[in-house]
Design an enzyme around this catalytic site. Structure first.
Site, PDB file in Angstrom:
ATOM      1  N   LYS A   1      -7.733  84.068  55.532  1.00 14.54           N
ATOM      2  CA  LYS A   1      -8.675  85.145  55.096  1.00 14.54           C
ATOM      3  C   LYS A   1     -10.004  84.835  55.677  1.00 14.54           C
ATOM      4  CE  LYS A   1      -5.695  86.603  52.483  1.00 14.54           C
ATOM      5  NZ  LYS A   1      -4.542  87.438  53.043  1.00 14.54           N
ATOM      6  N   GLU A  49     -17.542  85.268  48.515  1.00  9.58           N
ATOM      7  CA  GLU A  49     -17.777  86.679  48.763  1.00  9.58           C
ATOM      8  C   GLU A  49     -18.318  87.271  47.727  1.00  9.58           C
ATOM      9  OE1 GLU A  49     -13.738  88.432  50.712  1.00  9.58           O
ATOM     10  OE2 GLU A  49     -14.309  89.564  48.532  1.00  9.58           O
ATOM     11  N   HIS A  98      -5.349  91.338  39.336  1.00 10.12           N
ATOM     12  CA  HIS A  98      -4.976  91.619  40.853  1.00 10.12           C
ATOM     13  C   HIS A  98      -3.604  91.965  40.933  1.00 10.12           C
ATOM     14  CE1 HIS A  98      -8.680  89.498  41.397  1.00 10.12           C
ATOM     15  NE2 HIS A  98      -8.436  88.708  40.558  1.00 10.12           N
ATOM     16  N   ARG A 139       2.430  93.933  56.430  1.00  9.38           N
ATOM     17  CA  ARG A 139       3.760  94.174  55.816  1.00  9.38           C
ATOM     18  C   ARG A 139       3.805  95.366  55.390  1.00  9.38           C
ATOM     19  NH1 ARG A 139       2.452  93.917  50.661  1.00  9.38           N
ATOM     20  NH2 ARG A 139       1.212  92.358  50.083  1.00  9.38           N
TER      21      ARG A 139
END
Lengths: 165, 502, 502, 165
Positions: C116, C201, C236, C293
């Protein structure tokens, strides 16, 4: 266990070696065979290829439907085959055909009379089911025996309706 | 404006109409026979009322009882679906007289189109070409017909004016066959429709059965949704339909569409309807009949035009103007419908009854199924044999065929035999792939064994499966014998059975 | 060009890919664990090979064995689906090294986007806005992070650089919480991914999760298929997605689309991929991550654009140029996907295992189901809880919602509990109807009981049903007692049991 | 037969009059009630309105799911109600709660120790199933009794894992 299996007239020597191996005409293949959810529908993986078949039981045969194609099959072990060979072609001897209702329905009309001669393919009786009229034909030449139903009768599945001797 | 609709039907079409109502926020009233207590239309409806025993004459054909239930439940409208009471003008009139909305055309339009001779006359007057044959609505005597027959030419068809579903219809090849054919056609018509009037029609050879879908509102607006190709039939029953027709040209489509709109206007038509035509090899087309109701095969038109025909019917019945103009109607891709019937294609399409013990539906992209049955449903001899409609959409005809093949290959129904193998064979036939077929193709030229010839066979696989099945049966029965020898363990079996049967 | 594809997955996505192959005339190789012997992907494939026991680590994650099977069976390509090995760069490399085509992007693109921190750096350099936070790909010590945190501002998120599925992620409201949160995030990351690197973040409040679907061929052509709205999540995990997003403007869509295409080009992307973004109240958007994907929720894009994403993936892998240009991509109507999971929404979404003894799927117009299960399937604890995806299309968002309501109402699954009631409640919530929701909505504001409050209840119906069920149980157990008293009849039960068990 | 049926805390007097009639709080309604294909899913037509419900059996209750809404119900006949009244609130007396695995899975970790005091809502154990970690909480205040599993153990559905007394 060894069997002689006839598919649409062609003979196969099939030996069940163990749960995972079968020999077909001497060639050994790996099989994984299961009935799907205990239904008369079977999944066969043979040397990696995946097939599925419906199997319908007849009186002395099995119908196997694979990919839309129907295969008529007869499976005999050696004992059964010997017995049949000894008895000769038993079918030709006891030649009585019983016309049974292939489904529940209503007899629309009986087109033959007792004692009448019929040829293979002649329509014997019209049976209505599911809003369709279905012509039931004689599978052999012969003479009509006892007629047990008449127009307007309701019949159950497999009920004997008449015979051809 | 009504907010509750009674659906006077069963099976897939009752479910189809229920869904449209539900998606429009309209409540639904189902009616059912004792055989259908656990049917999907009963399970899905807001309300459900028993009509009577299984035979249609004692349940789904009981118009008076249905109207009574509609009034009692506060339904403001009745949707008849297809079959049963859908083309019964007297019923439509009674619905109207009871102060309810009939979701369909006026009783006048139904009865005009219901008498095939009157329909032909109206169409001729409206400038719509009809199949050559007897003219006018007179009752013709056998003598008159024998005189008219040579003028029309052989082969020809004798048809009952009250006809439908091929009843009272006879093909005649020569004048010699006429008298006995007339006799049996009249006899069949009398027993099916209660009257024996017949007319003659030329038998068109090599023709295709193509129909045009119509939508008309209460304000005289009429549009058409292009054609459906319905030539693949057996005993006058459609088996497989596609849209667009592979035989269609843009020019012919436009002409047929215009004529269909004209025809609908000629009877002041309202709601959805279909103009059935024969199209010959030279692209001449002839009016055959008008179906004043929703058709079984309406979904293929929905898939290629994007118009929800059942919702449009309901909107029209609610007094709305058509929201679509003719120029809004475009054809996008191709659609095919296979009627999945409980009948055995390997045994002369004999109907098959029984209990569906296992079913896997094809799903995924581009596949639609309209059905009223599910795993567990009993298929009875009381109603027709169609258990579902498998409909696919593709970017073009080739893709639709490939998709239909995969959907048919996925479809599993255990407990009754189905005509899925017929459709699979059809999807492999060169004639179908080339779009080269007519109304006689299935009955006269299509042979399941012949088409499969030369194709890949699986004799060895069949041999393995048959042997393994037989082997397991033998093993099992040997086991049962051994088991029965052990008397003492019976109590164990008993308690196991009781667990099973809880 | 390959003509046989191995599908290294199970469940609905394996079936989805099988179907696309079949419709392209490509043969398929399924792989399966012992728990999946009777799964649809095994039943539908041309070939099928056993991988190993049920746990994924012994079956679906066995990359080497899968490659071996591909080579043995003569498959020319491997499609990884999603999950399992789909984003494993090493596996993609091994597939390539074995001379097989990996249906997906290059190992380089997978690994760049898999880290990430690297992904954020690449995106920043490509001019793509990222969520404010730590910069660069250094390994930050706890001390450094404690210093950087106040600059970023609270609340913030600690995230594992190797992250995914919410693992190694912690929300932090103040500097005081930082040390222990860092500790536990690193611990979780280490156990989940084998490394404990993390970054920070900013936590965007009131933001929506919106993603852009990308298609890229081997020739550098990249297009986007517009957005999907995926804000409705729990832990999530996405639960419900829709396209287009009700929060989208034409201007924002164009900007996000352009940036997504840029992002894909920055890593030389090939195949289908997704750029996930957060969009704040002021319509600022920030890159979150790229999924290299096929996504679970790809069908909603298919329904509104008409593009078959899986077929496009296969065509791209076969070396074809994109057949579509950006200007060909239009949005037609609206689509919603509900993920149907075997979990109990009335009991904290607890997973539910068991045997599906009865299932009725919603079908009919505008409904698509992607699933790998059927009536009779065993839902095991080994794999994730999604048993099907219910996807509907409507002319507009309102019609799609009405259609989803009717489809959910029709859906029956007996044997495991499902989250269908959650979706039904969602379809009734004012916030969803108004399109006014963000990523925190499900967890922080959505309450099944609260939303149902004031709505119609059926306490009396529940009372009747509960009483009738109890009453029948009582009657039946009384009957069993009486039955057991009759010893002599046991042989009858036995023979009946034997008939039953044949 | 008369029952007292409690739905989400509200009491109903329900009398089963015959196969087609039920009285609810004195009001007689017509019912047609069937289990669908012998499954624990029921179709009820009551005065013409068609409902369908899933019924889940709990230890001493039934959960009824209608149109996405779950109703917790308890059905007692008069005898049962009398017995319960006589026994007093039996639950308060035998206060041991056994934490059973709600599904097969893997114990990720046990968050409490034997003898530890816990409050209602405290997380006792984390169980992984279907790739999700699920926190299992205590439904009551109490002291942790015997712990029968530890991290890494596989458990079967309904297996006892620990108790809170």
């Amino acid at each position: 266990m060894e069997y002689i299996t006839t598919i649409d007239g062609k003979e196969f020597q099939v030996e069940i070696i163990d749960k995972e191996h079968v020999s077909v005409n001497g060639k050994i293949v790996e099989v994984d065979f299961e009935s799907v959810r205990s239904q008369p529908i079977f999944s066969l993986i043979v040397d990696g290829e995946s097939y599925e078949a419906y199997v319908y039981e007849g009186e002395d045969n099995l119908e196997v439907l694979i990919k839309g194609r129907l295969y008529n099959s007869q499976v005999e072990d050696e004992r059964e085959r010997r017995l049949r060979a000894a008895a000769g072609s038993s079918k030709a001897i006891s030649g009585t055909f019983y016309l049974k209702a292939p489904m529940p329905g209503l007899v629309v009309s009986v087109l033959v009379e007792e004692g009448q001669e019929v040829k293979e393919g002649d329509v014997l009786l019209i049976l209505e089911s599911m809003k369709m009229q279905n012509e039931l034909k004689s599978p052999q030449d012969g003479v009509v025996g006892r007629i047990q139903v008449s127009g307007g009768d309701s019949v159950e599945q497999r009920q004997k309706m008449l015979s051809v001797e | 404006m009504f907010t509750k609709v009674l659906i006077a039907n069963r099976g897939e079409i009752a479910v189809r109409i229920l869904r449209a109502c539900r998606e429009l926020g309209i409540k639904t009233v189902a009616v059912y026979s004792t055989a259908d207590r656990q049917a999907l239309h009963v399970r899905y409806a807001t309300e459900a009322y028993l009509l009577g025993p299984a035979p249609s004459s004692e349940s789904y054909l009981k118009g008076d009882k249905i109207i009574e239930i509609a009034l009692k439940s506060g339904a403001g409208a009745i949707h008849p679906g297809y079959g049963f009471l859908a083309e019964n003008a007297a019923f439509a009139q009674e619905v109207e007289d009871a102060g309810l909305e009939f979701i369909g055309p006026s009783p006048f339009a139904i009865s005009s189109m219901g008498d095939k001779a009157i329909a032909r006359k109206i169409m001729l007057e409206a400038g719509v070409p009809v199949v050559p044959g007897t003219k006018g609505t007179d009752r013709f005597s056998d003598e008159e017909l024998l005189k008219l027959a040579p003028e029309i030419g052989f082969p020809l068809l004798i048809k009952a004016t009250a006809g439908g579903g091929g009843k009272g219809m006879r093909e005649v090849k020569s004048i010699e066959e006429m008298p006995s054919a007339l006799n049996s056609a009249r006899g069949e018509a009398m027993s099916a429709f209660g009257e024996d009037n017949v007319y003659l029609e030329k038998l068109l050879l090599g023709a295709r059965h193509i129909e045009i879908q119509i939508l008309a509102d209460k304000f005289g607006n009429v549009i058409h949704l292009n054609e459906r190709e319905c030539s693949l039939q057996r005993r006058h029953q459609k088996l497989l339909e596609e849209a667009p027709s592979p035989a269609m040209t843009e020019e012919l489509r436009e002409r047929m569409g215009e004529v269909a709109v004209q025809a609908a206007k000629a009877v002041g038509y309202e709601s959805a309807g279909t103009i059935e035509c024969l199209v010959d090899k030279d692209k001449n087309f002839y009016f055959l009949e008008m179906n004043t109701r929703l058709q079984v095969e309406h979904p293929i038109t929905e898939l290629v035009t994007g118009v929800d025909i059942v919702m449009e019917q309901i909107r029209i019945a609610r007094g709305r103007q058509l929201s679509l103009a003719q120029e809004d109607i475009k054809i996008n891709g191709a659609a095919i419908e296979c009627r999945i019937n409980a009948e055995d294609p390997h045994n002369n399409f004999m109907p098959s009854t029984g209990h569906i013990s296992h079913a896997v539906l094809p799903t995924g992209p581009g596949v639609r199924i309209d059905t009223g049955v599910y795993s567990g449903t009993e298929i009875t001899p009381y109603y027709d044999s169609m258990i579902s409609k498998l409909i696919v959409w593709g970017e073009n005809r080739a893709q639709a065929i490939l998709r239909m093949r995969r959907a048919l290959a996925e479809y599993r129904v255990v407990g009754v035999r189905t005509n899925i193998p017929f459709h699979q064979t059809m999807m492999d036939s060169h004639r179908f792939l080339g779009g080269r077929y007519d109304t006689r193709f299935v009955e006269e030229e299509f042979d399941m064994e012949e088409i499969s010839e030369g194709k890949e066979t699986h004799l060895d696989i069949a041999a393995i499966i048959a042997t393994l099945v037989k082997h397991e049966q033998t093993e099992r029965s040997a086991h049962v014998v051994r088991r029965n020898a052990r008397d003492t363990s019976n109590w164990k079996w008993l308690s196991r059975w009781e667990r099973l049967s809880k």
